[in-house]
Design a protein around this motif. Structure first.
Motif, short mmCIF file in Angstrom:
data_model
loop_
_atom_site.label_atom_id
_atom_site.label_comp_id
_atom_site.label_asym_id
_atom_site.label_seq_id
_atom_site.Cartn_x
_atom_site.Cartn_y
_atom_site.Cartn_z
N ASN A 95 0.80 -1.23 0.00
CA ASN A 95 0.00 0.00 0.00
C ASN A 95 0.83 1.28 0.00
O ASN A 95 0.50 2.25 -0.68
CB ASN A 95 -0.92 0.03 1.22
CG ASN A 95 -1.83 -1.17 1.31
OD1 ASN A 95 -1.95 -1.94 0.36
ND2 ASN A 95 -2.48 -1.35 2.45
N HIS A 98 1.86 2.84 -3.44
CA HIS A 98 0.89 3.10 -4.51
C HIS A 98 0.94 4.54 -5.03
O HIS A 98 0.92 4.77 -6.25
CB HIS A 98 -0.53 2.79 -4.03
CG HIS A 98 -0.79 1.35 -3.77
ND1 HIS A 98 -1.97 0.89 -3.23
CD2 HIS A 98 -0.02 0.25 -3.97
CE1 HIS A 98 -1.91 -0.42 -3.11
NE2 HIS A 98 -0.73 -0.83 -3.55
N LYS A 116 -5.84 -1.97 -4.17
CA LYS A 116 -6.51 -1.20 -3.12
C LYS A 116 -5.85 -1.47 -1.77
O LYS A 116 -5.09 -2.45 -1.66
CB LYS A 116 -8.02 -1.53 -3.08
CG LYS A 116 -8.32 -3.05 -2.95
CD LYS A 116 -8.10 -3.60 -1.57
CE LYS A 116 -7.53 -4.98 -1.61
NZ LYS A 116 -6.88 -5.36 -0.33
N ARG A 193 1.50 -6.16 5.85
CA ARG A 193 0.11 -5.78 6.08
C ARG A 193 -0.16 -5.33 7.52
O ARG A 193 -1.17 -4.68 7.79
CB ARG A 193 -0.82 -6.94 5.71
CG ARG A 193 -1.04 -7.09 4.22
CD ARG A 193 -1.93 -8.28 3.87
NE ARG A 193 -2.39 -8.24 2.51
CZ ARG A 193 -1.71 -8.64 1.46
NH1 ARG A 193 -0.48 -9.12 1.63
NH2 ARG A 193 -2.21 -8.56 0.24
N ASP A 207 -7.60 -3.86 3.99
CA ASP A 207 -7.26 -5.04 3.22
C ASP A 207 -8.49 -5.82 2.78
O ASP A 207 -8.51 -6.40 1.69
CB ASP A 207 -6.35 -5.95 4.06
CG ASP A 207 -5.63 -6.99 3.22
OD1 ASP A 207 -5.11 -6.63 2.15
OD2 ASP A 207 -5.58 -8.16 3.64
#
Length: 400
Positions: A95, A98, A116, A193, A207
């Motif tokens: 993430n 991005h 996403k 994560r 997530d």
């Protein structure tokens, strides 16, 4: 029905950032993009943070060795020199990368398809939206479940008044695969994560439940959240401040109410992805574990199970049908559906075809920004003691 015939004039020259041998989502991107070989052709990639491993992987999936790059900067620079250089790139990286990769891709003149949640803040989203508009490019978000065509059946039935006025929205995306601390120790994909510097201000909210939130908005495009309350927990304490379980209550502008449960510690649960919409006349319910079925429950009548690919379904639902009745479709077809729509949107943007762009239902930059804002408000609510917050507010979050 989709039968593989071309929807655009030629396949788009496509590259990937991330999604290599150790990634969890890269193969989903490839089976989605390449399912219709008339939509994309994979020409290049910077597949791995380890250049040699990335190159070896790229060669093994059929990419020329000279176009397996050590990083995205090299790929964007070198591909721009080629007559057949890539024109669209998918970003399948953690993430926290991005935003910078999306910005670099747009500045290099590329369309972007990104994992996403899109970015950490809605301010970043609005900046990227302005840049995409300046460059005349599409930014899509891979909400991979949203290509299940029975969701479009739900959308059509709601539009047609089949369930009456919407009163209750009940959403769930849970599993049990992170029920122990060991899950964070032995999986590289899990490690980042639960690291706020890489994952951002959430774990399972970003997530998992951003998928379900977007899908609910796809089903009910005129239903907007007015305010929400988020209560989140870190049952594995080492994950704090990131949550592995959360409950979100929502009030909608039309007076409806909603709730969402998301969790990675729902021990024993293999697939808890469910959407139930309750109206004044009837209810609709869809489960990811049975993606080709839709329960239609009219008050006072026997429960009906609507089956994928049947002629009684709405035209917009069956337009995304691929295999025919009795033949099971699933997540790979869902990814293929959204990738085909990405291709059609990119082709329409390239040809200034605004009519086609307006008609396509797919997760675009606005959907990505809406998902970011939903996450921002969930975090703001939780960090202030699980209080109700106005969804229209634009909270600034410290994600460091």
């Amino acid at each position: 029905m989709i039968n593989g015939e071309r929807k655009i004039s030629r396949p788009l020259r496509w590259g990937m950032v991330g999604g290599g041998r150790l990634g969890q989502v890269g193969y989903k991107h490839r089976i989605g993009a390449l399912r219709d070989n008339t939509a994309f052709i994979l020409k290049a990639g910077a597949f791995d943070i380890d250049p040699e491993r990335g190159k070896d992987f790229g060669i093994n999936i059929g990419v020329e060795d000279s176009r397996c790059y050590p990083n995205y900067q090299a790929m964007f620079a070198e591909e721009a020199k080629l007559e057949d250089g890539v024109e669209v790139v998918s970003i399948a990286t953690p993430n926290g990368t991005h935003y910078e990769i999306t910005k670099a891709a747009l500045e290099a003149g590329l369309h972007v398809i990104c994992e996403k949640p899109l970015f950490f803040t809605s301010e970043e989203g609005e900046e990227i939206k302005r840049l995409a508009e300046q460059k005349g490019k599409i930014v899509g978000v891979t909400y991979g479940f949203s290509g299940n065509q029975m969701l479009l059946q739900m959308r059509a039935m709601i539009e047609q008044g089949k369930i009456g006025d919407i009163r209750i929205v009940d959403l769930q995306y849970t599993h049990g695969f992170s029920s122990t601390e060991d899950a964070d120790k032995f999986s590289d994909a899990q490690k980042w994560r639960v690291d706020p510097k890489i994952a951002g201000p959430t774990f399972v909210l970003g997530d998992l439940s951003t998928h379900t939130y977007y899908m609910s908005q796809l089903i009910m495009p005129h239903m907007k959240v007015k305010k929400l309350l988020c209560d989140r927990q870190s049952f594995i304490h080492s994950r704090a401040p990131l949550e592995d379980n959360a409950f979100v209550s929502m009030h909608y502008e039309n007076g409806a109410v909603g709730r969402l449960w998301t969790s990675s510690v729902n021990a024993g649960c293999m697939d808890g992805h469910r959407i139930r919409i309750v109206g004044s006349k009837a209810s609709l319910e869809w489960w990811d574990s049975k993606p080709g079925e839709l329960r239609y429950e009219v008050q006072g009548e026997p429960v009906q199970t609507l089956i994928r690919a049947m002629p009684y379904l709405d035209e917009q639902c069956n337009a995304d049908e691929r295999l025919g009745a009795l033949h099971t479709e699933g997540l790979s077809e869902s990814w293929a559906n959204i990738y085909l729509k990405f291709a059609m949107a990119i082709d329409a943007k390239n040809h200034d075809d605004e009519e086609t762009l307006r008609s396509l239902v797919y997760p675009d930059i606005d959907a990505g920004i809406d998902g970011i804002r939903w996450l921002e408000n969930c975090v703001r609510s939780a960090e202030n003691g699980s209080v109700w917050v106005d969804f229209a507010d634009r909270p600034l979050l410290d994600v460091n």
